[in-house]
Design an enzyme around this catalytic site. Structure first.
Site, PDB file in Angstrom:
ATOM      1  N   HIS A  94      46.957  26.645  46.502  1.00 14.20           N
ATOM      2  CA  HIS A  94      46.246  26.849  45.243  1.00 14.20           C
ATOM      3  C   HIS A  94      45.122  25.830  45.126  1.00 14.20           C
ATOM      4  O   HIS A  94      45.258  24.681  45.555  1.00 14.20           O
ATOM      5  CB  HIS A  94      47.216  26.722  44.057  1.00 14.20           C
ATOM      6  CG  HIS A  94      46.663  27.267  42.789  1.00 14.20           C
ATOM      7  ND1 HIS A  94      45.733  26.575  42.028  1.00 14.20           N
ATOM      8  CD2 HIS A  94      46.899  28.434  42.132  1.00 14.20           C
ATOM      9  CE1 HIS A  94      45.427  27.293  40.961  1.00 14.20           C
ATOM     10  NE2 HIS A  94      46.113  28.428  41.004  1.00 14.20           N
TER      11      HIS A  94
ATOM     12  N   GLU B  45      41.580  33.930  45.146  1.00 18.25           N
ATOM     13  CA  GLU B  45      41.284  33.348  43.841  1.00 18.25           C
ATOM     14  C   GLU B  45      39.984  32.542  43.909  1.00 18.25           C
ATOM     15  O   GLU B  45      39.993  31.384  44.329  1.00 18.25           O
ATOM     16  CB  GLU B  45      42.412  32.406  43.400  1.00 18.25           C
ATOM     17  CG  GLU B  45      43.678  33.090  42.963  1.00 18.25           C
ATOM     18  CD  GLU B  45      44.529  32.135  42.131  1.00 18.25           C
ATOM     19  OE1 GLU B  45      44.839  32.476  40.988  1.00 18.25           O
ATOM     20  OE2 GLU B  45      44.873  31.050  42.625  1.00 18.25           O
TER      21      GLU B  45
END
Length: 256
Positions: free
Chosen positions: A96, A168
């Protein structure tokens, strides 16, 4: 029939009361409604063991937000893949942008985590994506390619089977800015093509979620699109009512 994957990443949010109440509501909902899509719930690590046996549904799974590269030893504050396996975690989010930025995690370090997760027959959710400067410089594909390359080079040619990639774009995470749907499809197509050209994994075996300010008002935009296999939710998963409505919209779309 295509199965859509909804991942709820709670990040550093929640407490016993909020999470137990959330899980109880989810449990009640699942007992009264049939869903055919996959729900992955990734709360902060301390709460997983308390909820691991609360929901018995073949479409509901527990996820972790991180894992260490070590299996045991003097590594204060870390959690191993063996520990996650011991508490029935089946999915692990790695790479992430917040881990890359705030914890200085390199592509190489994330690739090691990917390998460890796969070695236990668990499923990694690998987050990749570019920041706003890289997008402005038209380097989005190069950035994602580099993030994939270290895994392709370290691992066997089937490594991306039974794995999830979460595209993302960093500039869309928690900002309220969602990438244009054509841009998302272009990036997902690039990722799938790049993996198929550099491994033994077929396009249909590659699962890519989109993450970045996905919410109730825009969830419909990501449905019924071949390139998008799911969504990774942040803030919108913290609100039970909004989260359930997203599940219902997805369920209605893929049960027609």
């Amino acid at each position: 029939m295509k199965r859509f994957i909804i991942t709820a990443n709670w990040k550093l949010n929640g407490n016993n009361f909020l999470i137990n109440n959330f899980i109880q509501n989810i449990k009640n909902y699942l007992s009264k409604n049939i869903i055919t899509n996959t729900i992955i719930f990734a709360p902060p690590i301390p709460y997983i063991n308390n909820i691991k046996d609360q929901i018995k549904n073949k479409h509901f799974f527990l996820g972790a937000q991180n894992v260490d590269t070590n299996l045991f030893g003097a590594f204060t504050g870390e959690i191993s893949i063996n520990m996650l396996q011991d508490i029935n975690v089946q999915y692990v989010i790695i790479g992430h942008s917040e881990r890359r930025l705030f914890h200085n995690e390199s592509n190489e370090y994330i690739a090691k985590k990917f390998q460890i997760i796969k070695s236990k027959n668990m499923i990694p959710i690998l987050c990749i994506g570019e920041n706003i400067q890289e997008k402005s410089s038209k380097k989005s594909e190069i950035v994602c390619q580099k993030q994939l390359d270290v895994i392709l080079k370290l691992s066997d040619e089937n490594i991306f089977k039974n794995s999830i990639i979460a595209y993302e774009p960093v500039w869309a995470i928690g900002t309220g800015k969602t990438a244009d749907i054509q841009y998302i499809c272009k990036m997902h197509q690039f990722i799938k093509k790049y993996i198929t050209e550099n491994s033994n994994v077929h396009t249909n075996e590659i699962i890519i979620q989109y993450g970045g300010s996905v919410n109730l008002s825009n969830i419909q935009n990501f449905l019924n699109i071949d390139e998008i296999n799911g969504v990774l939710l942040g803030n919108s998963s913290l609100n039970y009512n909004q989260f359930i409505k997203i599940i219902e919209i997805v369920n209605q779309t893929y049960n027609k």
